[in-house]
Scaffold this active site. Sequence first.
Site, PDB file in Angstrom:
ATOM      1  N   LYS A  52       0.848  -1.204   0.000  1.00  0.00           N
ATOM      2  CA  LYS A  52       0.000   0.000   0.000  1.00  0.00           C
ATOM      3  C   LYS A  52       0.880   1.249   0.000  1.00  0.00           C
ATOM      4  CE  LYS A  52      -3.768  -2.528   2.020  1.00  0.00           C
ATOM      5  NZ  LYS A  52      -4.569  -2.948   3.171  1.00  0.00           N
ATOM      6  N   GLN A  96      -5.383  -1.814   9.225  1.00  0.00           N
ATOM      7  CA  GLN A  96      -5.072  -3.114   8.631  1.00  0.00           C
ATOM      8  C   GLN A  96      -5.597  -4.242   9.520  1.00  0.00           C
ATOM      9  OE1 GLN A  96      -3.748  -3.408   5.600  1.00  0.00           O
ATOM     10  NE2 GLN A  96      -3.807  -5.631   5.677  1.00  0.00           N
ATOM     11  N   ASP A 119     -11.692   1.573   2.850  1.00  0.00           N
ATOM     12  CA  ASP A 119     -11.805   0.116   2.729  1.00  0.00           C
ATOM     13  C   ASP A 119     -13.244  -0.292   2.407  1.00  0.00           C
ATOM     14  OD1 ASP A 119      -9.541  -1.535   3.060  1.00  0.00           O
ATOM     15  OD2 ASP A 119      -9.463  -1.164   5.217  1.00  0.00           O
TER      16      ASP A 119
HETATM   17  N1  GUN Z   1      -6.489  -7.391   5.575  1.00  0.00           N
HETATM   18  C1  GUN Z   1      -6.576  -8.157   4.466  1.00  0.00           C
HETATM   19  N2  GUN Z   1      -7.140  -7.451   3.453  1.00  0.00           N
HETATM   20  C2  GUN Z   1      -7.426  -6.226   3.941  1.00  0.00           C
HETATM   21  C3  GUN Z   1      -8.004  -5.065   3.378  1.00  0.00           C
HETATM   22  O1  GUN Z   1      -8.402  -5.007   2.214  1.00  0.00           O
HETATM   23  N3  GUN Z   1      -8.112  -3.997   4.218  1.00  0.00           N
HETATM   24  C4  GUN Z   1      -7.717  -4.037   5.515  1.00  0.00           C
HETATM   25  N4  GUN Z   1      -7.878  -2.939   6.251  1.00  0.00           N
HETATM   26  N5  GUN Z   1      -7.167  -5.107   6.065  1.00  0.00           N
HETATM   27  C5  GUN Z   1      -7.036  -6.192   5.285  1.00  0.00           C
END
Ligand code: GUN
Length: 288
Positions: A52, A96, A119
């Site tokens: 990211k 996350q 998200d």
């Molecule tokens: N953990 C695994 N995939 C994701 C995601 O798309 N967003 C977040 N915040 N955590 C994750």
Amino acid sequence: MVTLIDGKAASKKLRVELAREVETLAQGDQHVALAVVRVGDDPASEVYVRNKRRACARAGIRAVEHHLPGDTSQPALETLVDGLNEDPEVHGVLVQLPLPAHLDEAAVIDRILPQKDVDGFHPDNMGRLALGRPRYVPCTALGVLHLLKHYEVVIAGQRAVVVGRSQIVGKPVAALLTRENATVTLCHSKTRALDREVAEADILVAALGRPEFIRGDWIRPGATVIDVGINRLPDGRLVGDVEFATASSRAGAITPVPGGVGPMTVAFLMHNTIMAAKAATLRHRAPV
Ligand code: GUN
């Protein structure tokens, strides 16, 4: 001949367009920023957050990272989220997942301002999607839909089978395909005769997180197969949720793993963050 659905190429094209949008916003003195919060040292989360950060850098988006110790308390985490919600220079807030077991994940997600929930996990955003009035839609689900459209797969009137009912992928994909007028069946680990359900699919989306669980010989000849799974085998190989070798001899089009849906997810996180920055500009513009 089967078509390989190339998520890497599709995401590259999208990222170029997004970087251009970030540049245009910067010219108007709007500097897009995404806050990423990670708690503890989950190794997979570390890799995801690194991806990211890199995607932000490439798009020209400022990444504001907060890495908290694994024993962070619920109030401390919520106070951080509150601060990011209030910061006008932060447009998107992402925590996350998974969080360490002592933390209440749902309470943390509920705490993120829906307008900054890039998200798309907040109940407000999920509810809007269920009502057919989406705001932020979970990034992987957007990636799945984008690949289908990019490859001009007919969706309306087709039978789509989604295997996996997670909040992050299965449910939002089913909602998006329903909006596109597919006839959607949402299957999961307790579905009876899953092979027969899969055999009905013109479009199959596999998102159950079990290596090669869906056998290639279940696939309807000519079907489009989108494999969201990324599973590491004991020998180190990465495989999807679909048995690729056999499936690719029957499908009309199929995503490889890796290089299918994976690269799309991060591109759509950038997309949602840019949307949030644009919406913030509109909110803050002085009334005339
Ligand atoms: N953990 C695994 N995939 C994701 C995601 O798309 N967003 C977040 N915040 N955590 C994750």
